[in-house]
Scaffold this active site. Structure first.
Site, mmCIF file in Angstrom:
data_model
loop_
_atom_site.group_PDB
_atom_site.id
_atom_site.type_symbol
_atom_site.label_atom_id
_atom_site.label_comp_id
_atom_site.label_asym_id
_atom_site.label_seq_id
_atom_site.Cartn_x
_atom_site.Cartn_y
_atom_site.Cartn_z
ATOM 1 N N HIS A 82 1.048 -1.113 0.071
ATOM 2 C CA HIS A 82 -0.084 0.210 -0.201
ATOM 3 C C HIS A 82 0.720 1.233 -0.061
ATOM 4 O O HIS A 82 1.767 1.593 0.859
ATOM 5 C CB HIS A 82 -0.940 0.003 0.901
ATOM 6 C CG HIS A 82 -1.594 1.169 1.103
ATOM 7 N ND1 HIS A 82 -2.994 1.268 0.741
ATOM 8 C CD2 HIS A 82 -1.364 2.393 1.945
ATOM 9 C CE1 HIS A 82 -3.534 2.205 0.731
ATOM 10 N NE2 HIS A 82 -2.894 3.009 1.589
ATOM 11 N N ASP A 161 -14.568 4.025 8.117
ATOM 12 C CA ASP A 161 -13.593 4.837 7.625
ATOM 13 C C ASP A 161 -14.036 5.870 6.341
ATOM 14 O O ASP A 161 -13.801 6.794 6.442
ATOM 15 C CB ASP A 161 -12.322 4.102 7.039
ATOM 16 C CG ASP A 161 -11.202 4.778 6.086
ATOM 17 O OD1 ASP A 161 -10.790 5.923 6.847
ATOM 18 O OD2 ASP A 161 -11.266 5.050 5.052
ATOM 19 N N ARG A 168 -13.442 14.202 8.148
ATOM 20 C CA ARG A 168 -12.317 14.775 8.080
ATOM 21 C C ARG A 168 -12.145 15.989 6.925
ATOM 22 O O ARG A 168 -11.495 16.947 7.473
ATOM 23 C CB ARG A 168 -11.102 13.597 8.151
ATOM 24 C CG ARG A 168 -11.301 12.864 9.632
ATOM 25 C CD ARG A 168 -10.302 11.652 9.468
ATOM 26 N NE ARG A 168 -9.026 11.924 8.907
ATOM 27 C CZ ARG A 168 -8.199 11.059 8.298
ATOM 28 N NH1 ARG A 168 -8.573 9.877 7.964
ATOM 29 N NH2 ARG A 168 -6.992 11.362 7.961
ATOM 30 N N SER A 183 -6.889 5.300 9.464
ATOM 31 C CA SER A 183 -7.665 5.185 8.211
ATOM 32 C C SER A 183 -6.853 4.018 7.392
ATOM 33 O O SER A 183 -7.742 2.959 6.658
ATOM 34 C CB SER A 183 -7.669 6.516 7.641
ATOM 35 O OG SER A 183 -8.188 6.332 6.304
ATOM 36 N N LYS A 187 -8.486 -0.383 6.578
ATOM 37 C CA LYS A 187 -8.772 -1.028 5.425
ATOM 38 C C LYS A 187 -8.055 -2.181 4.668
ATOM 39 O O LYS A 187 -8.297 -3.245 4.349
ATOM 40 C CB LYS A 187 -8.808 0.199 4.264
ATOM 41 C CG LYS A 187 -9.927 1.117 4.356
ATOM 42 C CD LYS A 187 -9.785 2.062 3.543
ATOM 43 C CE LYS A 187 -8.787 3.252 3.860
ATOM 44 N NZ LYS A 187 -8.759 4.577 3.375
HETATM 45 N N1 URA Z 1 -5.232 7.413 2.882
HETATM 46 C C1 URA Z 1 -6.237 7.209 3.664
HETATM 47 O O1 URA Z 1 -6.820 5.819 3.191
HETATM 48 N N2 URA Z 1 -6.524 7.529 4.589
HETATM 49 C C2 URA Z 1 -5.952 8.582 4.971
HETATM 50 O O2 URA Z 1 -6.490 9.439 6.224
HETATM 51 C C3 URA Z 1 -4.899 9.318 4.264
HETATM 52 C C4 URA Z 1 -4.563 8.716 3.070
#
Ligand code: URA
Ligand code: CA
Length: 433
Positions: A82, A161, A168, A183, A187
């Site tokens: 990621h 999220d 946010r 966050s 995932k």
């Molecule tokens: N990528 C994400 O998935 N969440 C964040 O808060 C910042 C980058």
């Protein structure tokens, strides 16, 4: 439990417990906690920070707010990669087939691009017919057969999220390390990988503008991953200039094909070896990083990795003839060169602004609903450190309109040429604990 008491507790700098964080995430996901209270809590977290223990409880609560994908029917150690975001970041397109070609299963869930960052799904969809909507069974079957498949994120992955990120975005609480870490990791954990390789980018084109913040984010995510029982490591990489030469969907597919042939840009190729070696070691296919790298180099130079890409495209319904006939997807009407105004060395290519230029051409979305143009984008001929002569082309603009004055202006403003050569840095650090 009352939300107002928890906001007060965080406001005053105290740590929230697992039960309290579960209450908050459950309540926010089901709508019983309203946006205004959650906004206040987010701002309190922004100022007061969180302990590692709080961040890991928050992350698990968010991961558990929706489906947890079960990849256990895929054989082998599933390693996910990621990136925290970049411009022209073509690594996934190369890494997925590259590591799969040495028998590491890649069950990749990817996203779409927004703003100046591109999305892997959009890039794959530049290949005619390439289908990113597979049923769970098709996905598992393809990975078991060919070791690699890429799909879109399932609808119900970490819904907390999704809701929190939108909040946010409008409450000035995106730039918070505990909130970013939870966050991303919620995932990743929900997506079911056994091991996670994180590419934490730093520089103008990234969330983390400086290395110290990037390191803190990386260390936090590595700790959370381990607490959740997933082997996790992070590479801190530079994203002050775009990665590789291509920025734009079809252009990046062609760049990935070139890289899989061993003819790609040096920085992108190196990045793929560094991240790929970590993935191969975490998957248990090599004992050391050197051994892993040698396997990947062999796969790339023997053509095995490119063949894996071909297989992957066919498995997902795509037209694999584009691999040999890349002109089929490079269909922009205009190819316009941008000549250097002075001679010297390139000292700066501001990644996010160059990403915006590509977006203005149509390669990216300003809002989630917008369509994108797969054929347009930018190909850099000069990168930081390169020598350039006045009048020589800095880059080619691939456009479907010839009214690109604004784009040219933006590009000139964000490319600096100086007298002294500057050495670009690719990898700043590797974080394993
Ligand atoms: N990528 C994400 O998935 N969440 C964040 O808060 C910042 C980058
Ligand atoms: Ca690129």
């Amino acid at each position: 439990m009352r939300m107002v008491d928890l906001i007060e507790k965080k406001r005053d700098g105290n740590a929230l417990s697992k039960e309290e964080l579960d209450f908050i995430i459950d309540g926010y996901t089901d709508g019983s906690i309203p946006d205004y209270q959650m906004s206040a809590l987010l701002m309190a977290i922004f100022y007061q920070d969180m302990t590692d223990e709080e961040i890991s409880h928050l992350t698990l609560a968010m991961a558990n707010s929706g489906d947890i994908i079960d990849l256990s029917s895929i054989e082998g150690v599933k390693v996910d990669k990621h990136s925290t975001g970049g411009v022209g970041d073509t690594t996934t397109l190369v890494l997925a087939p590259l590591v799969a070609s040495v028998d590491v299963p890649v069950a990749k869930m990817s996203g779409r691009g927004l703003g100046f960052t591109g999305g892997t799904l959009d890039k794959f969809e530049s290949i005619p017919g390439f289908k990113i909507e597979l049923s769970d069974q098709e996905f598992v079957d393809i990975v078991n057969k060919s070791k690699v498949a890429v799909i879109g994120q399932s609808g119900n992955l970490a819904p907390a999220d999704k809701k929190l990120y939108a909040l946010r975005d409008v409450t000035a609480t995106v730039d918070s390390i505990p909130l970013i870490a939870s966050s991303i990791m919620s995932k990743k954990i929900a997506a079911g990988a056994d091991a996670i390789v994180l590419d934490v980018t730093t520089g103008e084109g990234a969330f983390m503008k400086n290395i110290d913040d990037a390191k803190r984010l990386a260390k936090t995510m590595v700790r959370i991953g381990k607490l959740a029982g997933r082997q996790t490591m992070a590479v801190i990489s530079d994203m002050s200039e775009p990665l590789g030469q291509a920025i734009g969907n079809s252009l990046e597919i062609v760049e990935a094909i070139d890289t899989l042939k061993g003819e790609g840009p040096a920085d992108l190729t190196e990045m793929c070896y560094v991240l790929g070696s970590q993935m191969v070691v975490l998957a248990g296919k090599a004992a050391t990083l050197d051994e892993a790298r040698a396997m990947l180099e062999e796969a790339l130079h023997s053509g095995k990795a490119l063949e894996k890409f071909r297989e992957m495209v066919k498995d997902q319904g795509g037209d694999a003839t584009v691999i040999d006939q890349t002109d089929k997807i490079l269909t922009a009407k205009y190819e316009i060169e941008l000549p250097a105004k002075t001679s010297g060395y390139v000292t700066d290519l501001v990644a996010n602004e160059i990403g915006i230029a590509a977006m203005l051409l149509g390669a990216g979305r300003k809002t989630k609903e917008e369509d994108i143009d797969h054929a347009v984008g930018i190909k850099l001929h000069k990168k930081v450190g390169d020598k350039v002569a006045e009048g020589e082309s800095l880059l080619t603009i691939y456009a479907n309109s010839n009214e690109i004055d604004e784009v040219e202006k933006l590009l000139y403003e964000n490319i600096s040429i100086g007298e002294e050569p500057k050495e670009p840095i690719l990898i700043h650090d590797i974080i394993t604990e």
